[in-house]
Design a protein around this motif. Sequence first.
Motif, PDB file in Angstrom:
ATOM      1  N   LYS A  61       6.841  16.861  -5.926  1.00  0.00           N
ATOM      2  CA  LYS A  61       6.731  15.421  -5.716  1.00  0.00           C
ATOM      3  C   LYS A  61       7.058  15.137  -4.258  1.00  0.00           C
ATOM      4  O   LYS A  61       7.820  15.874  -3.632  1.00  0.00           O
ATOM      5  CB  LYS A  61       7.700  14.659  -6.628  1.00  0.00           C
ATOM      6  N   TYR A  62       6.488  14.037  -3.731  1.00  0.00           N
ATOM      7  CA  TYR A  62       6.681  13.728  -2.318  1.00  0.00           C
ATOM      8  C   TYR A  62       7.087  12.274  -2.139  1.00  0.00           C
ATOM      9  O   TYR A  62       6.804  11.419  -2.969  1.00  0.00           O
ATOM     10  CB  TYR A  62       5.407  14.040  -1.528  1.00  0.00           C
ATOM     11  N   SER A  63       7.775  12.030  -1.012  1.00  0.00           N
ATOM     12  CA  SER A  63       8.226  10.686  -0.692  1.00  0.00           C
ATOM     13  C   SER A  63       8.120  10.491   0.822  1.00  0.00           C
ATOM     14  O   SER A  63       7.675  11.387   1.545  1.00  0.00           O
ATOM     15  CB  SER A  63       9.669  10.468  -1.170  1.00  0.00           C
ATOM     16  N   LEU A  64       8.534   9.313   1.282  1.00  0.00           N
ATOM     17  CA  LEU A  64       8.546   9.010   2.719  1.00  0.00           C
ATOM     18  C   LEU A  64       9.955   8.582   3.100  1.00  0.00           C
ATOM     19  O   LEU A  64      10.504   7.636   2.528  1.00  0.00           O
ATOM     20  CB  LEU A  64       7.559   7.896   3.052  1.00  0.00           C
ATOM     21  N   TYR A  65      10.541   9.294   4.052  1.00  0.00           N
ATOM     22  CA  TYR A  65      11.858   8.925   4.570  1.00  0.00           C
ATOM     23  C   TYR A  65      11.654   8.187   5.890  1.00  0.00           C
ATOM     24  O   TYR A  65      11.183   8.766   6.862  1.00  0.00           O
ATOM     25  CB  TYR A  65      12.726  10.157   4.779  1.00  0.00           C
ATOM     26  N   GLY A  66      11.990   6.887   5.899  1.00  0.00           N
ATOM     27  CA  GLY A  66      11.788   6.070   7.087  1.00  0.00           C
ATOM     28  C   GLY A  66      10.553   5.203   6.967  1.00  0.00           C
ATOM     29  O   GLY A  66       9.837   5.230   5.960  1.00  0.00           O
ATOM     30  N   PRO A  67      10.254   4.409   8.012  1.00  0.00           N
ATOM     31  CA  PRO A  67       9.090   3.512   7.985  1.00  0.00           C
ATOM     32  C   PRO A  67       7.779   4.277   8.002  1.00  0.00           C
ATOM     33  O   PRO A  67       7.719   5.448   8.376  1.00  0.00           O
ATOM     34  CB  PRO A  67       9.265   2.669   9.258  1.00  0.00           C
ATOM     35  N   THR A  68       6.724   3.589   7.591  1.00  0.00           N
ATOM     36  CA  THR A  68       5.421   4.248   7.451  1.00  0.00           C
ATOM     37  C   THR A  68       4.875   4.773   8.778  1.00  0.00           C
ATOM     38  O   THR A  68       4.117   5.744   8.796  1.00  0.00           O
ATOM     39  CB  THR A  68       4.399   3.273   6.851  1.00  0.00           C
ATOM     40  N   ASP A  69       5.235   4.155   9.896  1.00  0.00           N
ATOM     41  CA  ASP A  69       4.659   4.581  11.180  1.00  0.00           C
ATOM     42  C   ASP A  69       5.460   5.699  11.849  1.00  0.00           C
ATOM     43  O   ASP A  69       4.906   6.506  12.591  1.00  0.00           O
ATOM     44  CB  ASP A  69       4.524   3.392  12.140  1.00  0.00           C
ATOM     45  N   GLY A 113       8.238   7.456   9.992  1.00  0.00           N
ATOM     46  CA  GLY A 113       8.980   8.249   9.024  1.00  0.00           C
ATOM     47  C   GLY A 113       8.365   9.622   8.803  1.00  0.00           C
ATOM     48  O   GLY A 113       7.328   9.967   9.380  1.00  0.00           O
ATOM     49  N   VAL A 114       9.030  10.422   7.963  1.00  0.00           N
ATOM     50  CA  VAL A 114       8.548  11.769   7.675  1.00  0.00           C
ATOM     51  C   VAL A 114       8.300  11.914   6.176  1.00  0.00           C
ATOM     52  O   VAL A 114       9.021  11.352   5.349  1.00  0.00           O
ATOM     53  CB  VAL A 114       9.546  12.848   8.142  1.00  0.00           C
ATOM     54  N   ILE A 115       7.261  12.664   5.828  1.00  0.00           N
ATOM     55  CA  ILE A 115       6.996  13.004   4.433  1.00  0.00           C
ATOM     56  C   ILE A 115       8.034  14.032   3.990  1.00  0.00           C
ATOM     57  O   ILE A 115       8.350  14.968   4.725  1.00  0.00           O
ATOM     58  CB  ILE A 115       5.582  13.562   4.269  1.00  0.00           C
TER      59      ILE A 115
END
Length: 246
Positions: free
Chosen positions: A123-131, A133-135
């Motif tokens: 499963k994957y997520s985003l750490y930080g803002p979309t512009d 951040g890091v996957i």
Amino acid sequence: MAGGYQITPVYGKFGYEFCVEKDDLKVCFSKDDDFLRYHRNLGGTVVERIIASESGTVIINPVEPLNLPDEVTRFLEIRFEPIEIEPEATRRIYVTFPIEIAVFLMKNDAYRCIDIFSRVPPKYSLYGPTDTGVITRYHWSEVFLRRPEPDPSLYGVVELDLMNSTKNWVEVSRVVFENFGMKIYYDNDLVSMSAGMKIYTQKLAYTAFEDKPIISGMQKSIELYYSRKLAGVDKLAYYAMDEGLV
């Protein structure tokens, strides 16, 4: 014995004729004249290899859980129930992480990874803002105050020291690690990593791994990502969690 082959534990060093079976997983090596045949069946997905080798060693061990599929990310994010940490305190907790398993061939001092698989769908997520951040490879874990004993073919255990260096209460509900510096140790009952998280503000913490098992006598895994060092600092690399701790 099954089918003429020895049934072994999942992890370890083996000769060229054996089978590993664990629930929906089956890994087998068999000789065919001067060649070696590799067969892996995981939940109905089959991988086969033909190997030109008469003798050598097979090593099966857990590796950094950031290889499938095709190295999407180099960051592991573990989320857990929020913890309130008092000022200037250190507390130890245990959390789990998903396992990836690698199969290596070794002859003399040369080795090659021929297969990587996992019994835990990624499963994957985003750490930080979309512009900016890091996957991350995402995993939810229960918080344990004593070392748990999950199935070592599914999950490992991180012994995690939370260090609040501030003079304020701090809430923490996640930890993010970078692949470089991951040190995995294993035996047939446990896969583990030892790590620390030093908190500087509610928005900033640094995470790093320690090169030690959480139980003496455990075997160190072959690393797919090699350690790196910070320039001028004789320590393993740190990751700066600068997008918050919750």
